[in-house]
Design a protein around this motif. Sequence first.
Motif, mmCIF file in Angstrom:
data_model
loop_
_atom_site.group_PDB
_atom_site.id
_atom_site.type_symbol
_atom_site.label_atom_id
_atom_site.label_comp_id
_atom_site.label_asym_id
_atom_site.label_seq_id
_atom_site.Cartn_x
_atom_site.Cartn_y
_atom_site.Cartn_z
ATOM 1 N N THR A 38 47.693 36.808 35.623
ATOM 2 C CA THR A 38 46.572 36.652 34.690
ATOM 3 C C THR A 38 45.759 35.409 35.026
ATOM 4 O OG1 THR A 38 47.745 37.814 32.917
ATOM 5 C CG2 THR A 38 45.964 36.329 32.251
ATOM 6 N N HIS A 81 43.807 35.701 38.355
ATOM 7 C CA HIS A 81 42.672 36.622 38.350
ATOM 8 C C HIS A 81 41.608 36.312 37.295
ATOM 9 C CE1 HIS A 81 45.535 38.821 40.842
ATOM 10 N NE2 HIS A 81 44.456 39.294 41.408
ATOM 11 N N ARG A 82 41.994 35.686 36.210
ATOM 12 C CA ARG A 82 41.025 35.385 35.144
ATOM 13 C C ARG A 82 40.587 33.934 35.122
ATOM 14 N NH1 ARG A 82 42.801 38.742 29.769
ATOM 15 N NH2 ARG A 82 42.897 40.774 30.769
ATOM 16 N N THR A 87 47.068 37.764 25.678
ATOM 17 C CA THR A 87 47.109 38.654 26.838
ATOM 18 C C THR A 87 48.530 39.036 27.207
ATOM 19 O OG1 THR A 87 47.117 36.863 28.479
ATOM 20 C CG2 THR A 87 44.964 37.755 27.835
ATOM 21 N N ALA A 115 40.797 52.479 37.685
ATOM 22 C CA ALA A 115 40.250 51.113 37.627
ATOM 23 C C ALA A 115 39.334 50.964 36.419
ATOM 24 C CB ALA A 115 39.507 50.790 38.924
ATOM 25 N N ARG A 116 38.544 51.973 36.129
ATOM 26 C CA ARG A 116 37.649 51.925 34.957
ATOM 27 C C ARG A 116 38.461 51.885 33.668
ATOM 28 N NH1 ARG A 116 33.844 51.474 31.672
ATOM 29 N NH2 ARG A 116 32.637 53.161 30.799
ATOM 30 N N ALA A 176 41.447 50.665 33.336
ATOM 31 C CA ALA A 176 42.033 49.325 33.264
ATOM 32 C C ALA A 176 40.997 48.323 32.744
ATOM 33 C CB ALA A 176 42.559 48.894 34.630
ATOM 34 N N ALA A 177 39.768 48.446 33.218
ATOM 35 C CA ALA A 177 38.707 47.541 32.753
ATOM 36 C C ALA A 177 38.431 47.748 31.260
ATOM 37 C CB ALA A 177 37.433 47.762 33.572
ATOM 38 N N LEU A 178 38.486 48.986 30.812
ATOM 39 C CA LEU A 178 38.264 49.269 29.395
ATOM 40 C C LEU A 178 39.362 48.668 28.519
ATOM 41 C CD1 LEU A 178 37.051 52.964 29.621
ATOM 42 C CD2 LEU A 178 35.669 50.972 28.968
ATOM 43 N N ASP A 206 40.644 45.817 28.945
ATOM 44 C CA ASP A 206 40.354 44.387 28.804
ATOM 45 C C ASP A 206 39.241 44.099 27.816
ATOM 46 O OD1 ASP A 206 42.317 43.470 30.457
ATOM 47 O OD2 ASP A 206 41.040 43.355 32.228
ATOM 48 N N VAL A 207 38.510 45.123 27.414
ATOM 49 C CA VAL A 207 37.426 44.918 26.454
ATOM 50 C C VAL A 207 38.046 44.561 25.112
ATOM 51 C CG1 VAL A 207 35.525 46.032 25.227
ATOM 52 C CG2 VAL A 207 35.900 46.520 27.644
#
Length: 148
Positions: free
Chosen positions: A44, A47-48, A59, A138-139, A141-143, A145-146
């Motif tokens: 984490t 990458h963040r 998280t 991947a999309r 996974a990105a969702l 994180d919202v």
Amino acid sequence: MAPQSRQDLDPSDLATVLGEFTRRSIRLPATEKHSFTTLSVLHTLAHRGPMRLTALKVTEQITQPAITQLISRLERDGLVERRPDLEDRRAVLVQVTPAGAQIVQTRQRDRVRQFSQLAEALTPEERHAIGAALPALARMAALMDVER
């Protein structure tokens, strides 16, 4: 359990397959031997970027005392460091050190090597299907994180 092939996405099948894949991939042999929580925190932060303990607690889904204790141990081991938050002098940010980032990179190299070997056992059609699904995964996974 192998789900039946179909056009529509069955969330139950997705949860089952991804859960099983995650459980097994976490347990793949690794050069770096660390707990899942340690690896998750290092990943984490790598990458963040630097984060407050309160954000890491969210998280990583662990309690405040647990994240404080873990960060103290990682700091003692030279894998993370604390520094002042320039935007709020009362707060502290935790960031990964080069040694901590190296663990994340080594783990990634190990996984790429192991997944390459596993992929060799698949048919060309199976490899293509997984490759075709990667953008959608991947999309998703990105969702996740919202912030909701």
